[in-house]
Design a protein around this motif. Sequence first.
Motif: not given
Length: 187
Positions: A29-58
Amino acid sequence: MTIVETTILPPCADSPEAYLDERLQTTSISTLNTAEREKLRAARAAVHRQCAGCPLLVECLYRAVVEVDVSGYAACTTEAERALIRERLGIEVVQSTLTPYGAPRVGGGPVSHEAVLTARQAYPKDTCQQLAERLGCSTSTVKRHLRRDREQRAAEAARPDPTAQQSLPTIDEVLDAFDSLESSQVA
């Protein structure tokens, strides 16, 4: 008496485009500017939270690591993280040669394996979608050729004994390997 059955879709089935976003696979992510980096982190965090809360995760994690080499973000892991888990567990997922890859390409004929590899070498920072646009084919075609190349290189690097059977790891072993990932600690 009426029986009502409620079906709850896992988040990846409810909004698959979020989990197939190639930007989630980006390790640099070092090639991304600050706004793109934050947008990517937010997208990863949102997807990760939803995935982590899924009853089918295991079950999803076990299948994505042990049984099928899936593309995209699955079971709170990227493709690279699942490959790392497999390496730690000493397992290899063998893709069936009979797996259908979607509808055939309509138009200018098939895209050769060499053309895809040449385009990847010429444009190493392009996403699969960008390569597909350059070649005039589908993203799945590019992914299939790149996966085939990875599999061929891996097979050449480690020629397993064809007589030896691979023992599958237990769910606990997969979960322990998952827990050792840095990304598993984020939710």
